[in-house]
Enzyme design. Sequence first.
Site, PDB file in Angstrom:
ATOM      1  N   GLU A  65       0.834  -1.200   0.000  1.00  0.00           N
ATOM      2  CA  GLU A  65       0.000   0.000   0.000  1.00  0.00           C
ATOM      3  C   GLU A  65       0.864   1.244   0.000  1.00  0.00           C
ATOM      4  O   GLU A  65       2.085   1.170   0.189  1.00  0.00           O
ATOM      5  CB  GLU A  65      -0.919   0.012   1.232  1.00  0.00           C
ATOM      6  CG  GLU A  65      -2.016  -1.027   1.163  1.00  0.00           C
ATOM      7  CD  GLU A  65      -3.019  -0.904   2.286  1.00  0.00           C
ATOM      8  OE1 GLU A  65      -2.679  -0.340   3.335  1.00  0.00           O
ATOM      9  OE2 GLU A  65      -4.150  -1.374   2.108  1.00  0.00           O
ATOM     10  N   HIS A  79      -8.340  10.208   3.225  1.00  0.00           N
ATOM     11  CA  HIS A  79      -8.094   9.140   2.255  1.00  0.00           C
ATOM     12  C   HIS A  79      -8.271   9.739   0.874  1.00  0.00           C
ATOM     13  O   HIS A  79      -9.255  10.427   0.619  1.00  0.00           O
ATOM     14  CB  HIS A  79      -9.061   7.970   2.462  1.00  0.00           C
ATOM     15  CG  HIS A  79      -8.568   6.732   1.782  1.00  0.00           C
ATOM     16  ND1 HIS A  79      -8.607   6.573   0.417  1.00  0.00           N
ATOM     17  CD2 HIS A  79      -7.983   5.617   2.272  1.00  0.00           C
ATOM     18  CE1 HIS A  79      -8.070   5.409   0.100  1.00  0.00           C
ATOM     19  NE2 HIS A  79      -7.679   4.802   1.199  1.00  0.00           N
ATOM     20  N   ARG A 122      -0.464   9.260   1.645  1.00  0.00           N
ATOM     21  CA  ARG A 122      -1.852   9.671   1.418  1.00  0.00           C
ATOM     22  C   ARG A 122      -2.034  11.183   1.316  1.00  0.00           C
ATOM     23  O   ARG A 122      -2.842  11.655   0.526  1.00  0.00           O
ATOM     24  CB  ARG A 122      -2.713   9.168   2.572  1.00  0.00           C
ATOM     25  CG  ARG A 122      -2.897   7.701   2.486  1.00  0.00           C
ATOM     26  CD  ARG A 122      -3.776   7.184   3.559  1.00  0.00           C
ATOM     27  NE  ARG A 122      -4.066   5.800   3.220  1.00  0.00           N
ATOM     28  CZ  ARG A 122      -4.625   4.940   4.024  1.00  0.00           C
ATOM     29  NH1 ARG A 122      -4.963   5.315   5.240  1.00  0.00           N
ATOM     30  NH2 ARG A 122      -4.862   3.715   3.633  1.00  0.00           N
ATOM     31  N   HIS A 159     -10.605  10.480   7.028  1.00  0.00           N
ATOM     32  CA  HIS A 159     -10.447   9.027   7.138  1.00  0.00           C
ATOM     33  C   HIS A 159      -9.916   8.564   8.490  1.00  0.00           C
ATOM     34  O   HIS A 159     -10.378   7.586   9.039  1.00  0.00           O
ATOM     35  CB  HIS A 159      -9.503   8.579   6.025  1.00  0.00           C
ATOM     36  CG  HIS A 159      -9.352   7.103   5.903  1.00  0.00           C
ATOM     37  ND1 HIS A 159     -10.426   6.268   5.706  1.00  0.00           N
ATOM     38  CD2 HIS A 159      -8.243   6.303   5.942  1.00  0.00           C
ATOM     39  CE1 HIS A 159      -9.995   5.013   5.640  1.00  0.00           C
ATOM     40  NE2 HIS A 159      -8.684   5.009   5.784  1.00  0.00           N
ATOM     41  N   ARG A 194      -0.562   8.942   9.441  1.00  0.00           N
ATOM     42  CA  ARG A 194      -0.456   7.497   9.677  1.00  0.00           C
ATOM     43  C   ARG A 194      -0.065   6.755   8.400  1.00  0.00           C
ATOM     44  O   ARG A 194      -0.584   7.022   7.318  1.00  0.00           O
ATOM     45  CB  ARG A 194      -1.818   6.979  10.150  1.00  0.00           C
ATOM     46  CG  ARG A 194      -1.891   5.484  10.280  1.00  0.00           C
ATOM     47  CD  ARG A 194      -3.322   5.035  10.410  1.00  0.00           C
ATOM     48  NE  ARG A 194      -4.094   5.342   9.223  1.00  0.00           N
ATOM     49  CZ  ARG A 194      -4.915   4.479   8.622  1.00  0.00           C
ATOM     50  NH1 ARG A 194      -5.065   3.273   9.106  1.00  0.00           N
ATOM     51  NH2 ARG A 194      -5.594   4.834   7.551  1.00  0.00           N
TER      52      ARG A 194
HETATM   53  C1  LIG Z   1     -13.379   2.690   5.443  1.00  0.00           C
HETATM   54  C2  LIG Z   1     -12.173   2.485   6.329  1.00  0.00           C
HETATM   55  C3  LIG Z   1     -11.178   1.593   5.956  1.00  0.00           C
HETATM   56  C4  LIG Z   1     -10.065   1.397   6.785  1.00  0.00           C
HETATM   57  N1  LIG Z   1      -9.113   0.477   6.411  1.00  0.00           N
HETATM   58  C5  LIG Z   1      -8.090   0.229   7.254  1.00  0.00           C
HETATM   59  C6  LIG Z   1      -7.140  -0.803   6.966  1.00  0.00           C
HETATM   60  O1  LIG Z   1      -7.243  -1.502   5.958  1.00  0.00           O
HETATM   61  N2  LIG Z   1      -6.129  -1.007   7.861  1.00  0.00           N
HETATM   62  C7  LIG Z   1      -5.987  -0.262   8.989  1.00  0.00           C
HETATM   63  O2  LIG Z   1      -5.054  -0.493   9.760  1.00  0.00           O
HETATM   64  N3  LIG Z   1      -6.886   0.698   9.293  1.00  0.00           N
HETATM   65  C8  LIG Z   1      -7.926   0.953   8.462  1.00  0.00           C
HETATM   66  N4  LIG Z   1      -8.828   1.917   8.786  1.00  0.00           N
HETATM   67  C9  LIG Z   1      -8.707   2.605  10.070  1.00  0.00           C
HETATM   68  C10 LIG Z   1      -9.145   1.638  11.164  1.00  0.00           C
HETATM   69  O3  LIG Z   1     -10.239   0.876  10.704  1.00  0.00           O
HETATM   70  C11 LIG Z   1      -9.544   2.387  12.428  1.00  0.00           C
HETATM   71  O4  LIG Z   1      -8.574   3.332  12.778  1.00  0.00           O
HETATM   72  C12 LIG Z   1      -9.680   1.398  13.582  1.00  0.00           C
HETATM   73  O5  LIG Z   1     -10.541   0.344  13.221  1.00  0.00           O
HETATM   74  C13 LIG Z   1     -10.201   2.107  14.821  1.00  0.00           C
HETATM   75  O6  LIG Z   1     -10.443   1.122  15.784  1.00  0.00           O
HETATM   76  P1  LIG Z   1     -10.958   1.531  17.211  1.00  0.00           P
HETATM   77  O7  LIG Z   1     -11.112   0.267  17.965  1.00  0.00           O
HETATM   78  O8  LIG Z   1     -10.105   2.596  17.763  1.00  0.00           O
HETATM   79  O9  LIG Z   1     -12.399   2.201  16.947  1.00  0.00           O
HETATM   80  P2  LIG Z   1     -13.680   1.680  16.162  1.00  0.00           P
HETATM   81  O10 LIG Z   1     -13.465   0.433  15.420  1.00  0.00           O
HETATM   82  O11 LIG Z   1     -14.184   2.851  15.386  1.00  0.00           O
HETATM   83  O12 LIG Z   1     -14.703   1.340  17.332  1.00  0.00           O
HETATM   84  C14 LIG Z   1     -15.252   2.342  18.142  1.00  0.00           C
HETATM   85  C15 LIG Z   1     -16.130   1.685  19.189  1.00  0.00           C
HETATM   86  O13 LIG Z   1     -16.490   2.651  20.143  1.00  0.00           O
HETATM   87  C16 LIG Z   1     -17.903   2.650  20.360  1.00  0.00           C
HETATM   88  N5  LIG Z   1     -18.271   4.025  20.699  1.00  0.00           N
HETATM   89  C17 LIG Z   1     -17.965   5.167  20.052  1.00  0.00           C
HETATM   90  N6  LIG Z   1     -18.425   6.232  20.721  1.00  0.00           N
HETATM   91  C18 LIG Z   1     -19.043   5.762  21.813  1.00  0.00           C
HETATM   92  C19 LIG Z   1     -19.728   6.380  22.897  1.00  0.00           C
HETATM   93  N7  LIG Z   1     -19.836   7.706  22.984  1.00  0.00           N
HETATM   94  N8  LIG Z   1     -20.273   5.581  23.844  1.00  0.00           N
HETATM   95  C20 LIG Z   1     -20.164   4.226  23.777  1.00  0.00           C
HETATM   96  N9  LIG Z   1     -19.487   3.593  22.788  1.00  0.00           N
HETATM   97  C21 LIG Z   1     -18.948   4.352  21.815  1.00  0.00           C
HETATM   98  C22 LIG Z   1     -18.491   2.149  19.068  1.00  0.00           C
HETATM   99  O14 LIG Z   1     -19.765   1.580  19.314  1.00  0.00           O
HETATM  100  C23 LIG Z   1     -17.434   1.110  18.666  1.00  0.00           C
HETATM  101  O15 LIG Z   1     -17.682  -0.100  19.326  1.00  0.00           O
HETATM  102  C24 LIG Z   1      -9.942   2.125   7.973  1.00  0.00           C
HETATM  103  C25 LIG Z   1     -10.946   3.021   8.351  1.00  0.00           C
HETATM  104  C26 LIG Z   1     -12.055   3.207   7.539  1.00  0.00           C
HETATM  105  C27 LIG Z   1     -13.128   4.164   7.960  1.00  0.00           C
END
Ligand SMILES: Cc1cc2nc3c(=O)[nH]c(=O)nc-3n(C[C@H](O)[C@H](O)[C@H](O)COP(=O)(O)OP(=O)(O)OC[C@H]3O[C@@H](n4cnc5c(N)ncnc54)[C@H](O)[C@@H]3O)c2cc1C
Length: 498
Positions: A111, A228, A275, A333, A368
């Site tokens: 990538e 993105h 990016r 993103h 990132r």
């Molecule tokens: C379309 C897309 C593609 C991506 N592709 C990649 C990839 O290929 N590789 C990579 O490394 N990264 C990728 N990313 C980035 C990556 O997916 C995210 O940075 C990562 O998944 C974030 O994980 P997290 O656990 O921090 O939060 P999230 O997975 O966003 O989870 C957040 C959690 O918090 C909960 N929550 C939020 N606010 C509250 C609240 N106020 N009260 C209670 N619960 C709450 C939600 O319900 C959820 O369970 C991508 C992102 C996107 C949008």
Amino acid sequence: MSEVPAPLVVVGAGVAGLSVALAAAPRRVLLFSRAAGDGATALAQGGIAAALAPDDDPDQHAADTLAAGAAHNDAALVSRLVNGAPEAIRWLAARGVPFDREGSGWQLGREGGHQRARIVHAGGDASGRELLAALSGAVATAPHIERREGWTLRSLRLQDGRIAGVGLARTTGRGEVQIETPDVVLATGGIGALFAATTNPPGADGAGLAIALAAGAAARDLEFVQFHPTALAVPGLRPLPLVTEALRGAGAVLRDAQGRALMAGVHPLADLAPRDRVARRIWSELRSGGEAWLDATALDASAWRQFPTVRSLCLAHGIDPRVQPIPVTPAAHFHMGGIAVDARGRSRLPGLHAVGEVSCSGVHGANRLASNSLLEGVVFGRRLGEWLRKPGVSPRTNVAAQSVVLAPAAAEPALLQLREWLWQGLGPVRDEATMRHALARIDAHAGLSESWQAGLARQLLLSAIARRESLGAHHRVDVSPDSSIHQRIATPAYGENN
Ligand SMILES: Cc1cc2nc3c(=O)[nH]c(=O)nc-3n(C[C@H](O)[C@H](O)[C@H](O)COP(=O)(O)OP(=O)(O)OC[C@H]3O[C@@H](n4cnc5c(N)ncnc54)[C@H](O)[C@@H]3O)c2cc1C
């Protein structure tokens, strides 16, 4: 009578929250989230970065991470991240993530910003969904975890200068719960949903970040938002479907309306440049009335088998990417900034921890590197869970407690405006006048100015105004290029590594 130890409360059940919860065994964990699979994790397509190829090693992965981050990264944490990557992949595989295989090993994609093929993926481009399914399955059978969906964070309880508990409200209907605990982990994801054009799900609204800051946690690097470069440009759609960078890794080329390669002569890595460079090029083309297309028509049938999600997303919007170019736009993103945490995930507020996209440890620097964020969630999430196996210090109970409650939310019409102003002011290309204009509009909007979203937007804008240089994803056109250390650091690093 022996006292029952306080539970660890984890808010957020994406990759970061699930990893914390699993690793905290045998301590009792209460794992809250708004809805199953509503975070960004489920949407991740490309995969997870790890130096696994014979021609690769963690030092090269670190060099690429630092180059993408414009050397604004915390180098010690980068080292921890990349050195933990191969083991994180094995840990995930052992929990049932069905990584795609090639021969006797895992298939590795490449990538933007990576000098080597090092992206492990699952289900082709359904990596996040597969990862979430496997970790959720492991959580479901873990006796120490009690998972509660349909709850939103409402308050943080403070006593004796530290966390004493947390309050959550039902997302549908009435109902609240207060839990006493000295240890809260916020894993609530990013802020992309605050922008008009975004790849993020609606729940990535920054509520977790807003409440942490209101309670006294410090913010760090709020101005660094990654755009993105290639979201599918469908007017009015939210979130915009992502056209994964891996498609460019497989040979797709960005073109203008005349079919000319958009990235030719812009960066040595052309279509695989970091990016921010690609996003700014497309933003400029679109702002000057041009068009931006991703041409993947040269990919053969076997290459297309790796991208079932992109293919079906395009087909659902009337575009057959095997024979037609795909219209693309940049979109908010990933947030590099967030709740400032130290190497152990601790915020400035004792007892409040953060991990994943809501946090800012400095590991991603000013931008990132692709596929490093799922990795961050697993590597740092597991470490944090292990550290929190033992309950932290409880507050003295003979001092008054206070609850910090999130300010009221703005209504949807006001939020539509806010997203547009943030897109204009804090998009891929910034200047002080546009950012100040956004601030003034927010302050003058009666239905918006007192909301928590407006409060967070102000902090984002003020951080971006305060950084009077271009660095990584924060690109200012109103400061002299000489004050941009990004130009001095990032470009030679790519040249040397090529
Ligand atoms: C379309 C897309 C593609 C991506 N592709 C990649 C990839 O290929 N590789 C990579 O490394 N990264 C990728 N990313 C980035 C990556 O997916 C995210 O940075 C990562 O998944 C974030 O994980 P997290 O656990 O921090 O939060 P999230 O997975 O966003 O989870 C957040 C959690 O918090 C909960 N929550 C939020 N606010 C509250 C609240 N106020 N009260 C209670 N619960 C709450 C939600 O319900 C959820 O369970 C991508 C992102 C996107 C949008």
